[in-house]
Design a protein around this motif. Structure first.
Motif, PDB file in Angstrom:
ATOM      1  N   TRP A   1       0.958  -1.214   0.063  1.00  0.00           N
ATOM      2  CA  TRP A   1      -0.144  -0.118  -0.066  1.00  0.00           C
ATOM      3  C   TRP A   1       0.700   1.385   0.102  1.00  0.00           C
ATOM      4  CZ3 TRP A   1      -0.661   4.271   2.983  1.00  0.00           C
ATOM      5  CH2 TRP A   1      -1.661   5.101   2.644  1.00  0.00           C
TER       6      TRP A   1
ATOM      7  N   PRO B   1      -8.210  13.706  -4.588  1.00  0.00           N
ATOM      8  CA  PRO B   1      -8.805  12.465  -5.014  1.00  0.00           C
ATOM      9  C   PRO B   1      -8.022  11.259  -4.600  1.00  0.00           C
ATOM     10  CG  PRO B   1      -8.990  13.598  -6.862  1.00  0.00           C
ATOM     11  CD  PRO B   1      -8.296  14.607  -5.909  1.00  0.00           C
ATOM     12  N   THR B   2      -6.928  11.444  -5.063  1.00  0.00           N
ATOM     13  CA  THR B   2      -5.931  10.414  -5.093  1.00  0.00           C
ATOM     14  C   THR B   2      -5.612   9.854  -3.621  1.00  0.00           C
ATOM     15  OG1 THR B   2      -4.524  11.106  -7.334  1.00  0.00           O
ATOM     16  CG2 THR B   2      -3.329   9.717  -5.522  1.00  0.00           C
TER      17      THR B   2
ATOM     18  N   ILE C   1      -7.533  10.449  -1.222  1.00  0.00           N
ATOM     19  CA  ILE C   1      -8.883  10.072  -0.605  1.00  0.00           C
ATOM     20  C   ILE C   1      -8.967   8.531  -0.890  1.00  0.00           C
ATOM     21  CG2 ILE C   1     -11.308  10.356  -0.632  1.00  0.00           C
ATOM     22  CD1 ILE C   1     -10.858  13.306  -0.741  1.00  0.00           C
ATOM     23  N   VAL C   2      -8.876   8.369  -2.391  1.00  0.00           N
ATOM     24  CA  VAL C   2      -8.917   6.773  -2.784  1.00  0.00           C
ATOM     25  C   VAL C   2      -7.944   6.008  -2.163  1.00  0.00           C
ATOM     26  CG1 VAL C   2      -8.693   5.249  -4.888  1.00  0.00           C
ATOM     27  CG2 VAL C   2      -9.850   7.535  -5.049  1.00  0.00           C
ATOM     28  N   MET C   3      -6.795   6.438  -2.048  1.00  0.00           N
ATOM     29  CA  MET C   3      -5.823   5.533  -1.298  1.00  0.00           C
ATOM     30  C   MET C   3      -6.094   5.239   0.217  1.00  0.00           C
ATOM     31  SD  MET C   3      -3.881   4.238  -3.611  1.00  0.00           S
ATOM     32  CE  MET C   3      -2.785   3.643  -2.860  1.00  0.00           C
TER      33      MET C   3
ATOM     34  N   PHE D   1      -8.993   4.982   1.460  1.00  0.00           N
ATOM     35  CA  PHE D   1     -10.059   3.996   1.274  1.00  0.00           C
ATOM     36  C   PHE D   1      -9.603   2.502   1.169  1.00  0.00           C
ATOM     37  CE2 PHE D   1     -13.216   7.321   0.741  1.00  0.00           C
ATOM     38  CZ  PHE D   1     -14.047   7.098   1.645  1.00  0.00           C
ATOM     39  N   LEU D   2      -8.283   2.443   0.382  1.00  0.00           N
ATOM     40  CA  LEU D   2      -7.843   1.159   0.110  1.00  0.00           C
ATOM     41  C   LEU D   2      -6.656   0.644   1.272  1.00  0.00           C
ATOM     42  CD1 LEU D   2      -7.022   1.837  -3.579  1.00  0.00           C
ATOM     43  CD2 LEU D   2      -8.859   0.371  -2.605  1.00  0.00           C
TER      44      LEU D   2
ATOM     45  N   TYR E   1      -6.792  -0.567  -8.201  1.00  0.00           N
ATOM     46  CA  TYR E   1      -7.153   0.547  -8.044  1.00  0.00           C
ATOM     47  C   TYR E   1      -6.079   1.640  -8.309  1.00  0.00           C
ATOM     48  CZ  TYR E   1     -12.141  -0.734  -6.915  1.00  0.00           C
ATOM     49  OH  TYR E   1     -13.095  -1.360  -7.000  1.00  0.00           O
TER      50      TYR E   1
ATOM     51  N   LEU F   1      -6.028   4.621 -11.174  1.00  0.00           N
ATOM     52  CA  LEU F   1      -5.720   5.944 -10.579  1.00  0.00           C
ATOM     53  C   LEU F   1      -4.590   6.491 -11.592  1.00  0.00           C
ATOM     54  CD1 LEU F   1      -5.656   6.256  -6.825  1.00  0.00           C
ATOM     55  CD2 LEU F   1      -7.031   7.449  -8.221  1.00  0.00           C
TER      56      LEU F   1
END
Length: 126
Positions: A4, A72-73, A75-77, A79-80, A91, A95
């Motif tokens: 991650w 947004p990058t 934020i998405v990360m 969530f992951l 994902y 991205l």
């Protein structure tokens, strides 16, 4: 967690590089028109004026796009976080593709601005 962190760094490279190159293009565009480095289109390479205008315009656009893409990058990360490596990788790849598409589409407003300010020969419109 290690993967991650790796993907988090990878997906932030595009927006951070975009911001960095944008600032470079604004403050210090390539001195000479060349076919190796810089914003290179047939319109931007007409003469020194179109070359500098394109770099300043595209640079400003890239700084804005890069800063916008960071939010947004992240934020998405977030969530992951804690998800399986396959999910993070998939994902993260999506991205990166979306970020690359945004960069490619920055060509259109830059070319539109060039054509608005210069004629087909590269002379500034009045």
């Amino acid at each position: 967690m290690g993967f991650w962190i790796f993907m988090f760094i990878c997906v932030l490279l595009i927006p951070l590089t975009t911001v960095g190159l944008g600032k470079l293009f604004i403050k210090n565009p390539p001195k000479e028109i060349n076919k190796v480095f810089g914003y290179r289109t047939s319109m931007s390479m007409k003469n020194k004026y179109t070359w500098e205008f394109a770099h300043k315009y595209c640079g400003e656009l890239w700084v804005k796009l890069g800063l916008i893409m960071i939010v947004p990058t992240v934020i998405v990360m977030l969530f992951l976080l804690g998800k399986d490596a396959d999910v993070v990788g998939m994902y993260g790849g999506i991205l990166c593709i979306i970020q690359a598409v945004f960069l490619l589409f920055s060509i259109f407003p830059t070319e539109k601005a060039l054509r608005k300010n210069f004629d087909v020969f590269g002379n500034r419109k009045r």
